[in-house]
Design a protein around this motif. Structure first.
Motif, PDB file in Angstrom:
ATOM      1  N   GLN A  28       0.836  -1.199   0.000  1.00  0.00           N
ATOM      2  CA  GLN A  28       0.000   0.000   0.000  1.00  0.00           C
ATOM      3  C   GLN A  28       0.874   1.252   0.000  1.00  0.00           C
ATOM      4  OE1 GLN A  28      -2.536  -0.695   3.416  1.00  0.00           O
ATOM      5  NE2 GLN A  28      -4.137  -1.591   2.129  1.00  0.00           N
ATOM      6  N   SER A  29       1.986   1.217   0.700  1.00  0.00           N
ATOM      7  CA  SER A  29       2.906   2.362   0.725  1.00  0.00           C
ATOM      8  C   SER A  29       3.445   2.669  -0.659  1.00  0.00           C
ATOM      9  CB  SER A  29       4.084   2.093   1.662  1.00  0.00           C
ATOM     10  OG  SER A  29       3.666   1.975   2.986  1.00  0.00           O
ATOM     11  N   GLY A  32       0.794   4.048  -2.932  1.00  0.00           N
ATOM     12  CA  GLY A  32       0.569   5.417  -2.485  1.00  0.00           C
ATOM     13  C   GLY A  32       1.618   6.376  -3.013  1.00  0.00           C
ATOM     14  N   LEU A  37      -0.309   9.438  -2.338  1.00  0.00           N
ATOM     15  CA  LEU A  37      -1.034   9.196  -1.088  1.00  0.00           C
ATOM     16  C   LEU A  37      -0.118   8.542  -0.072  1.00  0.00           C
ATOM     17  CD1 LEU A  37      -4.297   7.553  -2.491  1.00  0.00           C
ATOM     18  CD2 LEU A  37      -4.031   9.894  -1.684  1.00  0.00           C
ATOM     19  N   CYS A  38      -0.490   8.627   1.196  1.00  0.00           N
ATOM     20  CA  CYS A  38       0.214   7.860   2.216  1.00  0.00           C
ATOM     21  C   CYS A  38      -0.427   6.467   2.296  1.00  0.00           C
ATOM     22  CB  CYS A  38       0.186   8.570   3.567  1.00  0.00           C
ATOM     23  SG  CYS A  38      -1.452   8.830   4.249  1.00  0.00           S
ATOM     24  N   ARG A  39       0.247   5.562   2.951  1.00  0.00           N
ATOM     25  CA  ARG A  39      -0.241   4.192   3.071  1.00  0.00           C
ATOM     26  C   ARG A  39      -1.630   4.142   3.692  1.00  0.00           C
ATOM     27  NH1 ARG A  39      -1.669   0.945   6.616  1.00  0.00           N
ATOM     28  NH2 ARG A  39      -0.924   2.271   8.286  1.00  0.00           N
ATOM     29  N   VAL A  42      -4.374   4.880   1.160  1.00  0.00           N
ATOM     30  CA  VAL A  42      -4.622   3.733   0.278  1.00  0.00           C
ATOM     31  C   VAL A  42      -5.448   2.690   1.024  1.00  0.00           C
ATOM     32  CG1 VAL A  42      -3.565   1.842  -1.026  1.00  0.00           C
ATOM     33  CG2 VAL A  42      -2.563   4.137  -1.126  1.00  0.00           C
ATOM     34  N   THR A  56      -6.561  12.324  -7.562  1.00  0.00           N
ATOM     35  CA  THR A  56      -5.946  11.059  -7.161  1.00  0.00           C
ATOM     36  C   THR A  56      -6.394   9.945  -8.094  1.00  0.00           C
ATOM     37  OG1 THR A  56      -5.848  11.747  -4.857  1.00  0.00           O
ATOM     38  CG2 THR A  56      -5.713   9.383  -5.285  1.00  0.00           C
ATOM     39  N   CYS A  97       4.160   9.727   3.874  1.00  0.00           N
ATOM     40  CA  CYS A  97       3.162  10.238   2.931  1.00  0.00           C
ATOM     41  C   CYS A  97       3.909  10.876   1.779  1.00  0.00           C
ATOM     42  CB  CYS A  97       2.237  11.264   3.578  1.00  0.00           C
ATOM     43  SG  CYS A  97       1.007  10.495   4.638  1.00  0.00           S
TER      44      CYS A  97
END
Length: 100
Positions: A28-29, A32, A37-39, A42, A56, A97
């Motif tokens: 996810q990180s 992102g 995006l940050c984790r 997400v 986004t 982020c």
């Protein structure tokens, strides 16, 4: 190619994020980082708690489109090492982020 209309269903968006991310083995990180995006953001999208902003969504569609058919060849050198370092840092309580 024109911009893709964002689905109104949180479920449909979550499924697209999950399928794209897992299709190339991203955390996810890492996803992102590519879409700004940050984790945690997400995670919120994938768990259908929030809808991504239109900008986004556009960045996600752009990333998803680049990844289709090309596998992971577009990833930068040391990409997986950097993701692992990022994930270790997040596990220690640090928050990452992406800035866009």
């Amino acid at each position: 190619m024109g911009k893709e209309t964002k689905p109104q269903s949180r479920y449909a968006i979550a499924e697209r994020f999950i399928a794209c991310r897992r299709g190339v083995g991203l955390s996810q990180s890492c996803l992102g980082r590519f879409v700004g995006l940050c984790r945690q953001a997400v995670n919120e999208i994938e768990n259908r708690r929030v809808m991504p902003h239109d900008s986004t969504w556009d960045r996600f569609c752009e990333y998803e489109g680049r990844g289709q058919g090309s596998g992971i060849g577009h990833l930068p050198k040391n990409y997986w090492r950097d993701c692992l370092l990022e994930d270790e840092s997040a596990a220690k309580g640090d928050t990452f982020c992406a800035s866009r």
